[in-house]
Structure formats: C-alpha cells, structure tokens
Design a protein around this motif. Sequence first.
Motif, PDB file in Angstrom:
ATOM      1  N   UNK A   1       0.833  -1.201   0.000  1.00 29.92           N
ATOM      2  CA  UNK A   1       0.000   0.000   0.000  1.00 29.92           C
ATOM      3  C   UNK A   1       0.866   1.249   0.000  1.00 29.92           C
ATOM      4  N   UNK A   2       0.433   2.237  -0.791  1.00 29.55           N
ATOM      5  CA  UNK A   2       1.048   3.558  -0.780  1.00 29.55           C
ATOM      6  C   UNK A   2      -0.033   4.598  -1.027  1.00 29.55           C
ATOM      7  N   UNK A   3      -0.134   5.566  -0.158  1.00 31.24           N
ATOM      8  CA  UNK A   3      -0.988   6.723  -0.379  1.00 31.24           C
ATOM      9  C   UNK A   3      -0.135   7.967  -0.149  1.00 31.24           C
TER      10      UNK A   3
ATOM     11  N   UNK B   1       0.929  16.174   2.471  1.00 29.42           N
ATOM     12  CA  UNK B   1       2.315  16.285   2.890  1.00 29.42           C
ATOM     13  C   UNK B   1       2.894  15.071   3.570  1.00 29.42           C
ATOM     14  N   UNK B   2       2.252  13.916   3.440  1.00 30.17           N
ATOM     15  CA  UNK B   2       2.814  12.699   4.016  1.00 30.17           C
ATOM     16  C   UNK B   2       2.472  11.494   3.146  1.00 30.17           C
ATOM     17  N   UNK B   3       3.232  10.413   3.371  1.00 28.14           N
ATOM     18  CA  UNK B   3       3.008   9.165   2.650  1.00 28.14           C
ATOM     19  C   UNK B   3       2.573   8.091   3.635  1.00 28.14           C
ATOM     20  N   UNK B   4       1.602   7.301   3.222  1.00 29.17           N
ATOM     21  CA  UNK B   4       1.189   6.145   4.004  1.00 29.17           C
ATOM     22  C   UNK B   4       1.684   4.886   3.311  1.00 29.17           C
ATOM     23  N   UNK B   5       2.422   4.061   4.042  1.00 23.53           N
ATOM     24  CA  UNK B   5       3.047   2.860   3.485  1.00 23.53           C
ATOM     25  C   UNK B   5       2.659   1.660   4.326  1.00 23.53           C
TER      26      UNK B   5
ATOM     27  N   UNK C   1       6.711  -4.645   9.949  1.00 17.74           N
ATOM     28  CA  UNK C   1       5.447  -5.000   9.311  1.00 17.74           C
ATOM     29  C   UNK C   1       4.317  -4.128   9.862  1.00 17.74           C
ATOM     30  N   UNK C   2       3.444  -3.672   8.979  1.00 17.89           N
ATOM     31  CA  UNK C   2       2.317  -2.848   9.399  1.00 17.89           C
ATOM     32  C   UNK C   2       2.211  -1.585   8.569  1.00 17.89           C
ATOM     33  N   UNK C   3       1.366  -0.669   9.029  1.00 15.16           N
ATOM     34  CA  UNK C   3       1.152   0.601   8.336  1.00 15.16           C
ATOM     35  C   UNK C   3       1.979   1.708   8.972  1.00 15.16           C
ATOM     36  N   UNK C   4       2.495   2.599   8.136  1.00 18.42           N
ATOM     37  CA  UNK C   4       3.361   3.671   8.610  1.00 18.42           C
ATOM     38  C   UNK C   4       2.992   4.977   7.910  1.00 18.42           C
TER      39      UNK C   4
ATOM     40  N   UNK D   1       5.076  10.331  -5.723  1.00 17.02           N
ATOM     41  CA  UNK D   1       5.895   9.595  -4.764  1.00 17.02           C
ATOM     42  C   UNK D   1       6.056   8.159  -5.247  1.00 17.02           C
ATOM     43  N   UNK D   2       7.291   7.658  -5.203  1.00 17.60           N
ATOM     44  CA  UNK D   2       7.596   6.263  -5.534  1.00 17.60           C
ATOM     45  C   UNK D   2       8.095   5.578  -4.270  1.00 17.60           C
ATOM     46  N   UNK D   3       7.451   4.469  -3.909  1.00 19.08           N
ATOM     47  CA  UNK D   3       7.908   3.639  -2.787  1.00 19.08           C
ATOM     48  C   UNK D   3       8.520   2.378  -3.367  1.00 19.08           C
ATOM     49  N   UNK D   4       9.685   2.004  -2.862  1.00 16.04           N
ATOM     50  CA  UNK D   4      10.414   0.886  -3.449  1.00 16.04           C
ATOM     51  C   UNK D   4      10.988  -0.019  -2.370  1.00 16.04           C
ATOM     52  N   UNK D   5      10.805  -1.322  -2.533  1.00 13.01           N
ATOM     53  CA  UNK D   5      11.553  -2.324  -1.781  1.00 13.01           C
ATOM     54  C   UNK D   5      12.343  -3.122  -2.807  1.00 13.01           C
ATOM     55  N   UNK D   6      13.110  -4.108  -2.345  1.00 11.70           N
ATOM     56  CA  UNK D   6      13.889  -4.894  -3.294  1.00 11.70           C
ATOM     57  C   UNK D   6      12.992  -5.676  -4.248  1.00 11.70           C
TER      58      UNK D   6
END
Length: 340
Positions: free
Chosen positions: A264-266, A270-274, A307-310, A325-330
């Motif tokens: 999840x990404x929102x 002014x903030x990102x939810x991951x 693990x969880x929402x941030x 905004x781009x969220x990236x993991x491996x």
Amino acid sequence: MSAAYATFGLAPAMRAGGVLANGDFQVHRDFVDFIVDGRPLLFQLSDLDAVSPLASDVPPAIFTAQVRSLLLEAEPPLPGGRYVIYGCPECADLACGAVTAVIDKEDDDYIWQDFAWQTDEHADLELNGYHGIGPFRFQGAEYRAALGALLQGTADAPRRRVLLIGARVALLAKLAAALRTIGIGADITHELGDVPADELRAYGAVAFGRGIGGEQRAAVRRAFTDAGVEVAYVDGLAPIVPLLVAQIEHALDRSPVEQRRLTRLVAADGEAGVEVTSPCRVRLTAYRLDRLYRTHTHEVFDGILEAGRHRIALDAKAVKGESFVVARTSGSVLVEAMAR
C-alpha cells in the motif's frame, strides 16, 4: 528433528529494477520464489535483495539443471550437501554472498536445514547461520509436483517487453533506453495499424503518454483484445523517466498480491502512508514538476520499516505543485500522485 510438515509451493516473484535517484540502475529480474507454509521464504531472511536460482532469464539448460538439483537428482554444488537458495540478483557470484542450505532426503520427505549466509565454498554455521529458520520437512509428492511443473513448462513465461505509445518521441526514446538498461525490452509506436497478433503476444504491458487521447487508447485496447492478449495498461503520470520506469515495473509484477512485501502507498497532505507485510528496507522518492516542466528529485525516506502501516512526513519543498511519490523495496514498487 520435528516430524511436523511444512507446505511447499512456488510462485512468480520479481526483483524490481529501476532508475534510482542517484542515477544508478537496478536490474529487473523475474524468478520463481519458494513458498513455505503459504509465505515467501525470502521474507523470512530480513531485508535481503536476492533472487532464487530459478530465474527466468537463465538459459533453459541451466534452469533445468537448477530444478533437478533441488530434486536431488544431481550432486550438490557446494561442499557439505549445500545448495544455493538465494543469490546475488546482479551477477549470481557466490563471492557477493548467497543463502545456502543443506537439502537432504529422508524416506520420501525432503528436508531443508542449516540455512546460512555464505561467501565462499564453506559455510560457518556458528558465525553466519540463520538459526531461527528451518528445518523444513516437505512431503515428497507435494515437493516433486511443484518443481516438476517447472520442467514440464506448465507456467507462462514472463513477458518482459513493453509497448510505448506517446507523442513525445525524445522522451519515449529515453524511456526505452532506460528500460533496456535494466533488462526490459521496449518498442515505440504511435499506432498499431495491422500489427500481427503474434507480435502483440510479446508484450506484457502497454504504456500511454499523457498526450494520447481516449479514442486512440481504446483502439489499442481493442487490438490486444482481438488478438486474445492480456496486457497491463499504464497511464503515464508525468514526463519523468524514473517515474515512468517505476510505473512499468509495477505493471509487470506477476507475483500474487497476497504474497507481496509492499502492499500500500498513499500520498496526501504532505505525508506518505506505506504498508509492508514484513520488515524490510523502504525507499521513498518524490518527483516534482515545476512551472517550466523541469524535474526535481528528492530522496525523502530510506530506512527499515516493521510490518504494518506507517505514516511518513514529506518535505514540503519536495511535494509542492505537481508531484509524485515512488515507494520501493527490493521486490516491488508502488507509485502515487500527491493528492491535494
């Protein structure tokens, strides 16, 4: 050893490639991951950027040899009955480090045990062992059926080719070059015309530029539908090459949604939810277009998340105006436009 069985399965997975904020490139790799008790084994190995030996871009003979090795139909490649479970996604060199394990057979059961991080021919279990992982005992029939399906070619091969349709030829050329650099094929066109169905079957995704109208998009979709080809469609958010690469990477992700690490990404206010399903490194990059359509890039977060929402606050300068905004993991990547 416990007599309890773990379930064994396989699922498509991806090591996300991309154009990073510092200009570096990260190679795209499709591979088959091991699913133990319903969850990717890779997720149990901290934040490891690695792929299994069952990668789609290795030659067929080597892929077959890897499968037969896991079935214990060949001698182990490392001393002590050890097999590579995950290796370097860039070069597969043992010197870069690999997760190895002893694979043994007891009656009709297959047993994976003594997991370790290894950088040369001999593993030091005391120093580099994964003491909280395994041993896993798999029922022989289930284990052989999963791996045997790979030898029978029953799984669809990933289509790592993208069709780019847009009005800005220079931008499309840069995008195609970036995609090819990370291992994704790309072709550029303005319209499909009478392209044979066999050629359309080579594509896994179609990316539209912002200047392509609804009528032309509908015509492209009809062409693929008439050819019986399912592809992912990408609506380009902005003329920013790294952003478009990230969108295409997400579209090409064939891994089951329930087995992804980044879910999840929102981006708003002014903030990102991951949201992540297991501890991992997450990188957030913001891209902004100014009034002259110049691109500004900001690395806004790089750290390990549980693990969880941030909720992560973003620098106001990084996300003012038209921004993304781009969220990236491996293993995955998500993209969102900043809501206002």
